[in-house]
Design an enzyme around this catalytic site. Structure first.
Site, PDB file in Angstrom:
ATOM      1  N   LYS A 171       0.060  10.968  10.659  1.00 53.65           N
ATOM      2  CA  LYS A 171       1.334  11.084  11.308  1.00 53.65           C
ATOM      3  C   LYS A 171       1.407   9.938  12.329  1.00 53.65           C
ATOM      4  O   LYS A 171       0.599  10.053  13.146  1.00 53.65           O
ATOM      5  CB  LYS A 171       1.882  12.297  11.627  1.00 53.65           C
ATOM      6  N   THR A 205      11.290  17.532  20.319  1.00 52.44           N
ATOM      7  CA  THR A 205      10.009  17.243  19.416  1.00 52.44           C
ATOM      8  C   THR A 205       9.235  18.645  19.399  1.00 52.44           C
ATOM      9  O   THR A 205       8.184  18.156  18.659  1.00 52.44           O
ATOM     10  CB  THR A 205       9.360  16.226  19.655  1.00 52.44           C
ATOM     11  N   GLY A 207       6.917  21.277  18.131  1.00 53.70           N
ATOM     12  CA  GLY A 207       6.753  21.802  16.761  1.00 53.70           C
ATOM     13  C   GLY A 207       7.028  20.931  15.730  1.00 53.70           C
ATOM     14  O   GLY A 207       6.960  21.597  14.596  1.00 53.70           O
ATOM     15  N   THR A 208       7.312  19.992  15.796  1.00 50.59           N
ATOM     16  CA  THR A 208       7.443  18.882  14.792  1.00 50.59           C
ATOM     17  C   THR A 208       6.430  18.849  13.794  1.00 50.59           C
ATOM     18  O   THR A 208       6.484  18.763  12.724  1.00 50.59           O
ATOM     19  CB  THR A 208       7.745  17.510  15.073  1.00 50.59           C
ATOM     20  N   GLY A 209       5.138  18.915  14.259  1.00 52.72           N
ATOM     21  CA  GLY A 209       3.641  18.882  13.382  1.00 52.72           C
ATOM     22  C   GLY A 209       3.847  20.272  12.412  1.00 52.72           C
ATOM     23  O   GLY A 209       3.463  20.155  11.229  1.00 52.72           O
ATOM     24  N   CYS A 210       3.930  21.250  13.064  1.00 52.12           N
ATOM     25  CA  CYS A 210       3.956  22.447  12.566  1.00 52.12           C
ATOM     26  C   CYS A 210       4.999  22.766  11.457  1.00 52.12           C
ATOM     27  O   CYS A 210       4.900  23.149  10.306  1.00 52.12           O
ATOM     28  CB  CYS A 210       4.271  23.685  13.447  1.00 52.12           C
TER      29      CYS A 210
END
Length: 277
Positions: A171, A205, A207-210
């Site tokens: 990412k 932004t 929690g975008t990875g979760c």
């Protein structure tokens, strides 16, 4: 009788609701799948940072996972914050014991605000025990550097494949580019490919990875292949960022808008695998 598309999230809890288990439940539900959870740790945090972390006893984590598999076997599993090495080993054994499929591993190590989220001994355990079970691993740039010691996407992907990762999504959302964001997808047999998305001007932004890993797991549960699930997951996150970009929620990195276009729970016929709309 028709069935839902169940997705299990194995991750930590975020008391502010923007990341972790809470973000996973919102994402899975908004896409139309049935969300289930096994909580690995409880955090006291908000949009500004993490104040405290309490790990859940590994045998309780195992019991949560087994209870789900015994009654509502998931079509996909997402892992997030795994806390420590003993918990990682417990989770790996549970996933193998239950022949878990479509496992998406988000190697959560540091929060958006920069706070460490796992014990140092968990990193090696994740690499040796969890990665070989994953259909997809989704590290961000800093996590990829930490895991591999490499800074170039090609070498990062090669190193992660050597650790047993079948498919890798590197990412790039945390880059400083303001026009586009570039991710790199390495699927076995196809090489490394760039995936681009418009950058969204927002500080929300958290929690975008979760959210991305849960979205990908949801689309895998709905029957999409890796390439399409990643593409749809990225699109979902972009729309969630856009929909939440103008909202003030907290004093730090606020959450995305998971419910920009929520869908009812989808079902399918287990005898024909026919999905509804």
């Amino acid at each position: 009788m028709r069935l839902y598309h169940p997705v299990l999230s194995i991750a930590g809890s975020d008391s502010s609701g923007g990341a972790g288990i809470q973000a996973d439940i919102k994402t899975i539900s908004a896409i139309g799948c049935y969300a289930m959870t096994a909580i690995t740790a409880i955090t006291a945090q908000n949009t500004c940072g993490v104040r405290a972390i309490q790990g859940i006893e590994p045998h309780v984590v195992d019991a949560q996972i087994q209870a789900v598999f015994d009654d509502i076997p998931p079509l996909a599993v997402k892992t997030g914050m795994l806390y420590d090495a003993v918990t990682v080993q417990t989770i790996a054994e549970a996933l193998k014991r239950n022949h878990a499929r479509n496992v998406v591993v988000d190697p959560v190590m540091v929060s958006t605000s920069g706070s460490p989220l796992i014990e140092p001994d968990a990193v090696e355990a994740i690499k040796s025990l969890i990665f070989p079970l994953a259909a997809l691993v989704t590290p961000n740039y800093n996590e990829a550097v930490w895991l591999t010691g490499e800074t170039e996407p090609e070498r990062q992907a090669e190193a992660l494949h050597a650790m047993g990762c079948r498919n890798v999504l590197l990412k790039g959302g945390d880059s400083q580019r303001t026009d586009i964001k570039i991710d790199y997808l390495s699927v076995v047999g196809t090489g490394l490919r760039q995936l681009t998305a418009d950058a969204v001007d927002t500080r929300n932004t958290h929690g975008t990875g979760c959210t991305l890993s849960s979205a990908i797991a949801s689309y895998l549960a709905l029957g999409l292949n890796i390439d399409d699930a990643v593409a749809q997951g990225k699109l979902y996150v972009t729309h969630a960022l856009q929909a939440g970009s103008f909202v003030n929620c907290g004093s730090g990195h606020g959450p995305v808008n998971h419910f920009f276009a929520p869908r009812r729970l989808k079902t399918y016929n287990p005898k024909t695998s026919t999905n509804d709309n």
